[in-house]
Design a protein around this motif. Structure first.
Motif, PDB file in Angstrom:
ATOM      1  N   ARG A 159       0.940  -1.425   0.269  1.00  0.00           N
ATOM      2  CA  ARG A 159       0.106  -0.057  -0.200  1.00  0.00           C
ATOM      3  C   ARG A 159       0.841   1.181   0.002  1.00  0.00           C
ATOM      4  NH1 ARG A 159      -3.568   0.222   4.821  1.00  0.00           N
ATOM      5  NH2 ARG A 159      -2.024  -1.377   5.865  1.00  0.00           N
ATOM      6  N   ALA A 160       2.029   1.042   0.680  1.00  0.00           N
ATOM      7  CA  ALA A 160       2.778   2.281   0.735  1.00  0.00           C
ATOM      8  C   ALA A 160       3.386   2.568  -0.637  1.00  0.00           C
ATOM      9  CB  ALA A 160       3.874   2.097   1.652  1.00  0.00           C
ATOM     10  N   GLN A 196       0.748   4.022  -2.744  1.00  0.00           N
ATOM     11  CA  GLN A 196       0.368   5.674  -2.613  1.00  0.00           C
ATOM     12  C   GLN A 196       1.411   6.708  -2.725  1.00  0.00           C
ATOM     13  OE1 GLN A 196      -1.353   5.814   1.314  1.00  0.00           O
ATOM     14  NE2 GLN A 196      -2.294   3.684   1.324  1.00  0.00           N
ATOM     15  N   ASP A 197       2.690   6.286  -2.609  1.00  0.00           N
ATOM     16  CA  ASP A 197       3.766   7.225  -2.810  1.00  0.00           C
ATOM     17  C   ASP A 197       5.003   6.566  -3.006  1.00  0.00           C
ATOM     18  OD1 ASP A 197       5.576   9.155  -3.135  1.00  0.00           O
ATOM     19  OD2 ASP A 197       4.563  10.306  -1.837  1.00  0.00           O
ATOM     20  N   LEU A 224     -11.081   7.022  -2.677  1.00  0.00           N
ATOM     21  CA  LEU A 224     -10.242   7.367  -1.712  1.00  0.00           C
ATOM     22  C   LEU A 224     -10.239   8.707  -1.412  1.00  0.00           C
ATOM     23  CD1 LEU A 224      -7.034   5.191  -3.002  1.00  0.00           C
ATOM     24  CD2 LEU A 224      -8.723   4.533  -1.189  1.00  0.00           C
ATOM     25  N   ARG A 225     -10.558   8.940   0.079  1.00  0.00           N
ATOM     26  CA  ARG A 225     -10.598  10.324   0.413  1.00  0.00           C
ATOM     27  C   ARG A 225      -9.440  10.844   1.665  1.00  0.00           C
ATOM     28  NH1 ARG A 225     -15.853   9.589   0.678  1.00  0.00           N
ATOM     29  NH2 ARG A 225     -17.157  10.503  -1.002  1.00  0.00           N
ATOM     30  N   GLY A 226      -8.836  11.886   1.536  1.00  0.00           N
ATOM     31  CA  GLY A 226      -7.952  12.366   2.530  1.00  0.00           C
ATOM     32  C   GLY A 226      -8.031  13.847   2.272  1.00  0.00           C
ATOM     33  N   ARG A 227      -7.489  14.453   3.389  1.00  0.00           N
ATOM     34  CA  ARG A 227      -7.223  15.950   3.525  1.00  0.00           C
ATOM     35  C   ARG A 227      -6.392  16.403   2.481  1.00  0.00           C
ATOM     36  NH1 ARG A 227      -7.232  18.338   9.230  1.00  0.00           N
ATOM     37  NH2 ARG A 227      -6.263  20.582   8.814  1.00  0.00           N
ATOM     38  N   SER A 228      -6.768  17.264   1.696  1.00  0.00           N
ATOM     39  CA  SER A 228      -5.851  17.915   0.690  1.00  0.00           C
ATOM     40  C   SER A 228      -4.981  17.087   0.137  1.00  0.00           C
ATOM     41  CB  SER A 228      -4.924  18.887   1.733  1.00  0.00           C
ATOM     42  OG  SER A 228      -3.992  18.174   2.299  1.00  0.00           O
ATOM     43  N   LEU A 229      -5.479  16.003  -0.368  1.00  0.00           N
ATOM     44  CA  LEU A 229      -4.751  15.129  -1.043  1.00  0.00           C
ATOM     45  C   LEU A 229      -5.618  14.590  -2.130  1.00  0.00           C
ATOM     46  CD1 LEU A 229      -3.000  13.124   1.519  1.00  0.00           C
ATOM     47  CD2 LEU A 229      -1.843  14.231  -0.047  1.00  0.00           C
TER      48      LEU A 229
END
Lengths: 292, 231
Positions: A170-171, A174-175, A286-291
């Motif tokens: 997953r890491a 994601q990036d 997928l939700r995330g703050r400011s991403l």
């Protein structure tokens, strides 16, 4: 009414097979952005593996075929990633062409090895027959596929959510750069992700030998539907894939019951296209703050 | 500890760095300064192996690491906090730290505690996905994550940029402690002159991809050097 109810196990088992195929695709397509058209041929490889094992060891080899097919298809996937796909990350359309070519080569290879006509693997004796559940005839082979899909989904969920390898995967998804900065060997994780996704396709192939013949074109029959499941469910989303697989599988089998196979396919496409007009990002995002 | 000599680096066809030299002695804090877009981040990316130079070399403790993959540089004791509060957004704070720990060779669980001791505020967010933290909290997490590997050389790219003032102090203090008390070697990219002045043993100023000045922090009081940094 009874005939309609009998569509239920058929729809559910189609959904289960779609789910098994889509599970692998959520890894390679949903998470890594690779449109792997050869995924269908990994299904075929799994199915032929079951067929061959049966030829050598008889019908009791069926359960053995599951891990063996996982390994065969998984290694094919790993080889494909290592030899070709890793040079094409970030270029989804190029991977589409590339893997389509690989898909054609693998189909031809199957024709050369096993002949163009379909072959039949017989289901083991303990999977023939069925039980009546509330007036609906549930054949054992379709129940088995359903159970297999549930086991695989739970296994994949556990692997992703709880295991160190899943966490690493997953890491990387994601990036990628940050994963490398954290000391993760990203190339190795990519190869392993492909092995896992492709291996699941192999397992789906074994499941398919329970409900139909095995042929070189087996994969192409399912691959488009499986991509639909992944897109409609939301890229890389496990629960989205589960719900979309069940919805599409049931829809397909009931529409087939009321019309015919090709019209059902068209209607399913229409439904999915209409759905994606309303929710282009699929069911779950997928939700995330400011991403993004 | 780290010697960068004469590196030329390009993004595609556009060359960004021209023969850059940089020396980071063990135990020092070296600051890379310069306006936006002069190649500071590119230099750090080259040191970490995200970019490969067309010419020149990167040497760590006498070993040429110019072409070494990034994760192996991390295993050799380098850690990088890239620009922009980088964290894995859908992993929880705990998972962010755990995934870094699992990639180390030491696997020493106390490293997690030590990192959290640097930024104790993170302890109350351990189960929250990193994507839901504020910029400042994410930056603290990013530094804590980098510390998990117990690095000997820490690279920080504008650690206080876009971070609320209260957290800036905490980050500055943390960097000061890591360098001053723990003796960690630090390579810092910073536009914020006061911070750099207070901490840096030496610095280089980049302009248009070239080193236009290098020296000790005393020089930073010099008017000419200040002009090179003004926007």
């Amino acid at each position: 009414m009874e005939a309609l109810a009998n569509q239920l196990p058929i729809g559910l088992s189609i959904a289960a097979v779609l789910l098994l195929i889509a599970l692998g695709l959520t890894f390679t397509f949903g998470q890594m952005g690779v449109i792997n058209m050869a995924h269908g041929e990994f299904i075929m490889a799994g199915a032929y593996t079951a067929y061959l094992l049966q030829g050598w060891a008889g019908e009791q080899s069926f359960l053995l075929a599951l891990p063996v097919a996982f390994a065969v298809a998984g290694l094919l996937g790993l080889l494909l990633e290592w030899a070709l796909i890793r040079r094409f990350y970030g270029r989804p359309l190029d991977t589409l062409l590339l893997t389509w070519g690989v898909s054609l080569i693998l189909q031809q290879l199957a024709r050369d090895l096993f002949g163009a006509p379909n072959v039949q693997a017989t289901a083991p004796g303990w999977l023939t027959g069925g039980i009546d559940l509330m007036g609906v005839r549930m054949p054992y082979n379709r129940l088995f596929i359903l159970g297999l899909a549930v086991v695989c989904v739970v296994g994949v969920w556990w692997y992703l959510a709880k295991s160190p390898q899943g966490r690493r995967m997953r890491a990387v998804v994601q990036d990628r750069e940050l994963a490398a900065y954290s000391g993760i060997a990203t190339g190795r994780v990519d190869r392993f992700t492909f092995l896992l996704g492709s291996g699941l396709a192999g397992v789906a192939g074994v499941a398919l030998t329970l409900v139909g013949p095995v042929g070189p074109g087996l994969g192409t029959f399912y691959i488009v539907d499986a991509f639909l499941v992944v897109v409609a469910g939301g890229l890389g989303q496990l629960r989205g894939a589960v719900i979309a697989a069940v919805a599409l599988g049931m829809l397909n089998s009931f529409l087939e019951f009321w019309s015919d196979a090709s019209l059902a396919k068209v209607l399913v496409f229409v439904v999915v296209i209409a759905f994606l007009q309303v929710r282009p990002q699929g069911m779950f995002v997928l939700r995330g703050r400011s991403l993004v | 500890m780290l010697e960068v000599s004469g590196v030329d680096v390009s993004h595609g066809r556009a060359q960004v760095l021209f023969g850059v030299d940089l020396s980071v002695p063990a135990g020092s804090l070296v600051c890379v300064m310069g306006r936006n877009g002069v190649g500071k981040t590119t230099l750090l990316d080259t040191v970490m192996g995200t970019l490969t130079p067309r010419a020149g070399s990167v040497v760590l403790d006498g070993e040429d690491i110019t072409r070494l993959p990034t994760h192996l540089r991390v295993r050799r004791g380098m850690a990088y906090v890239p620009q922009g509060h980088a964290a894995f957004p859908q992993l929880t704070v705990w998972e962010n730290l755990q995934v870094a720990l699992e990639a180390t060779t030491h696997r020493d669980r106390s490293a997690v505690d030590d990192s959290l001791d640097v930024f104790p505020a993170l302890r109350s967010f351990l189960k929250r996905p990193a994507g839901f933290l504020s910029g400042g909290q994410r930056q603290q997490l990013a530094i804590a994550r980098a510390l998990i590997t117990r690095p000997r050389l820490l690279l920080l790219d504008e650690p206080t940029e876009g971070v609320q003032p209260s957290v800036i102090d905490e980050i500055e203090n943390a960097v000061e402690r890591l360098h001053g008390e723990a003796g960690m070697t630090v390579l810092l990219v910073e536009q914020y002159l006061d911070f750099a002045l207070r901490l840096a043993d030496s610095f280089i100023v980049l302009d248009a991809g070239e080193v236009v000045h290098s020296g000790t922090s005393a020089d930073l009081h010099d008017e000419g050097v200040r002009r090179m940094l003004s926007v």
